[in-house]
Structures are given as structure tokens and as C-alpha cells.
Design a protein around this motif. Structure first.
Motif, PDB file in Angstrom:
ATOM      1  N   SER A 287      -4.557  -4.242  -3.709  1.00  0.00           N
ATOM      2  CA  SER A 287      -3.308  -3.795  -4.336  1.00  0.00           C
ATOM      3  C   SER A 287      -3.243  -2.277  -4.418  1.00  0.00           C
ATOM      4  N   LEU A 288      -4.348  -1.657  -4.809  1.00  0.00           N
ATOM      5  CA  LEU A 288      -4.382  -0.197  -4.901  1.00  0.00           C
ATOM      6  C   LEU A 288      -4.157   0.439  -3.533  1.00  0.00           C
ATOM      7  N   LEU A 289      -4.832  -0.075  -2.515  1.00  0.00           N
ATOM      8  CA  LEU A 289      -4.682   0.490  -1.171  1.00  0.00           C
ATOM      9  C   LEU A 289      -3.269   0.273  -0.626  1.00  0.00           C
ATOM     10  N   GLU A 290      -2.672  -0.881  -0.882  1.00  0.00           N
ATOM     11  CA  GLU A 290      -1.300  -1.141  -0.441  1.00  0.00           C
ATOM     12  C   GLU A 290      -0.321  -0.199  -1.130  1.00  0.00           C
ATOM     13  N   LEU A 291      -0.543   0.057  -2.417  1.00  0.00           N
ATOM     14  CA  LEU A 291       0.307   0.980  -3.158  1.00  0.00           C
ATOM     15  C   LEU A 291       0.224   2.392  -2.575  1.00  0.00           C
ATOM     16  N   ILE A 292      -0.992   2.840  -2.277  1.00  0.00           N
ATOM     17  CA  ILE A 292      -1.182   4.164  -1.675  1.00  0.00           C
ATOM     18  C   ILE A 292      -0.524   4.218  -0.297  1.00  0.00           C
ATOM     19  N   LYS A 293      -0.735   3.185   0.526  1.00  0.00           N
ATOM     20  CA  LYS A 293      -0.151   3.169   1.880  1.00  0.00           C
ATOM     21  C   LYS A 293       1.366   3.188   1.845  1.00  0.00           C
ATOM     22  N   SER A 294       1.966   2.376   0.992  1.00  0.00           N
ATOM     23  CA  SER A 294       3.429   2.321   0.946  1.00  0.00           C
ATOM     24  C   SER A 294       4.021   3.620   0.421  1.00  0.00           C
ATOM     25  N   THR A 295       3.341   4.264  -0.511  1.00  0.00           N
ATOM     26  CA  THR A 295       3.809   5.552  -1.027  1.00  0.00           C
ATOM     27  C   THR A 295       3.759   6.618   0.064  1.00  0.00           C
ATOM     28  N   LEU A 296       2.655   6.682   0.802  1.00  0.00           N
ATOM     29  CA  LEU A 296       2.532   7.654   1.885  1.00  0.00           C
ATOM     30  C   LEU A 296       3.521   7.350   3.002  1.00  0.00           C
ATOM     31  N   GLU A 297       3.734   6.080   3.300  1.00  0.00           N
ATOM     32  CA  GLU A 297       4.672   5.681   4.354  1.00  0.00           C
ATOM     33  C   GLU A 297       6.088   6.152   4.028  1.00  0.00           C
ATOM     34  N   SER A 298       6.436   6.161   2.746  1.00  0.00           N
ATOM     35  CA  SER A 298       7.777   6.613   2.344  1.00  0.00           C
ATOM     36  C   SER A 298       7.888   8.131   2.330  1.00  0.00           C
ATOM     37  N   GLY A 299       6.788   8.837   2.607  1.00  0.00           N
ATOM     38  CA  GLY A 299       6.820  10.288   2.695  1.00  0.00           C
ATOM     39  C   GLY A 299       6.432  10.993   1.407  1.00  0.00           C
ATOM     40  N   GLU A 300       6.088  10.239   0.380  1.00  0.00           N
ATOM     41  CA  GLU A 300       5.693  10.844  -0.891  1.00  0.00           C
ATOM     42  C   GLU A 300       4.195  11.125  -0.900  1.00  0.00           C
ATOM     43  N   ASP A 301       3.796  12.106  -1.712  1.00  0.00           N
ATOM     44  CA  ASP A 301       2.386  12.428  -1.877  1.00  0.00           C
ATOM     45  C   ASP A 301       1.769  11.510  -2.925  1.00  0.00           C
TER      46      ASP A 301
END
Length: 94
Positions: A29-43
Motif C-alpha cells: 500500500s505504501l509503495l502504491e501510494l508513492i508510485k501513484s503520487t509520483l505518476e501524477s507529477g507530485e513530489d
């Protein structure tokens, strides 16, 4: 030694006394949250650890090392990491 998802889940399992499935789900869950945030262009900023940033790289000239011929490398997005001062100090033994 490299920290893998499996090893992280085992540490969470023993440290927080989660069952194995709950520990694996937590890491995923943590890794998916980080990946989706980065994918959307956010830091992604993790206080005391560091910051993952998405950077846009422009198209540039490159060279094929095998043949030596010039090539145009397309524009792309990359993820960079900048460690926090606390992490840097810890790594350097301060």
C-alpha cells in the motif's frame, strides 16, 4: 545488503507484531501510494528521510555506444531523490 519488499514486510511483521499478510499489504500500500503520487507529477516528501521529485528531461542528442552513430533521445520524466540532512548525517556517522 539490499532491503527488499519481502525483508521490509518481515521487519514490519516482527516489529509491529502484524501477521504476515497484513505486513505485506502495508508495504504494498505504501509503495502504491508513492508510485501513484509520483505518476501524477507530485513530489513525495518523507520528513527525516528525503524527497522524491519528478523531473522533466528535454530531448537531447546522444550517441549509440555500440555503433558510434548519433541519435536523438526523446524527452522523458525521471524520478530523483534528495536525502534529508538528518539522513545524510546518520549515514556519515554524525
Amino acid at each position: 545488503m539490499t532491503l527488499t519488499k519481502h525483508a521490509a514486510a518481515k521487519k514490519i511483521e516482527s516489529g509491529l507484531r502484524f501477521n504476515r499478510q497484513k505486513a505485506i499489504e502495508t508495504v504494498e500500500s505504501l509503495l502504491e501510494l508513492i508510485k501513484s503520487t509520483l505518476e501524477s507529477g507530485e513530489d513525495v516528501l518523507i520528513s527525516g528521510f528525503g524527497k522524491f521529485c519528478v523531473k522533466d528531461k528535454k530531448e537531447r542528442r546522444g550517441r549509440n555506444p555500440a555503433t558510434g552513430e548519433d541519435a536523438i533521445l526523446p524527452a522523458r520524466r525521471v524520478v530523483t531523490f534528495k536525502s534529508s540532512g538528518k539522513l545524510r548525517d546518520k549515514i556519515n556517522g554524525r
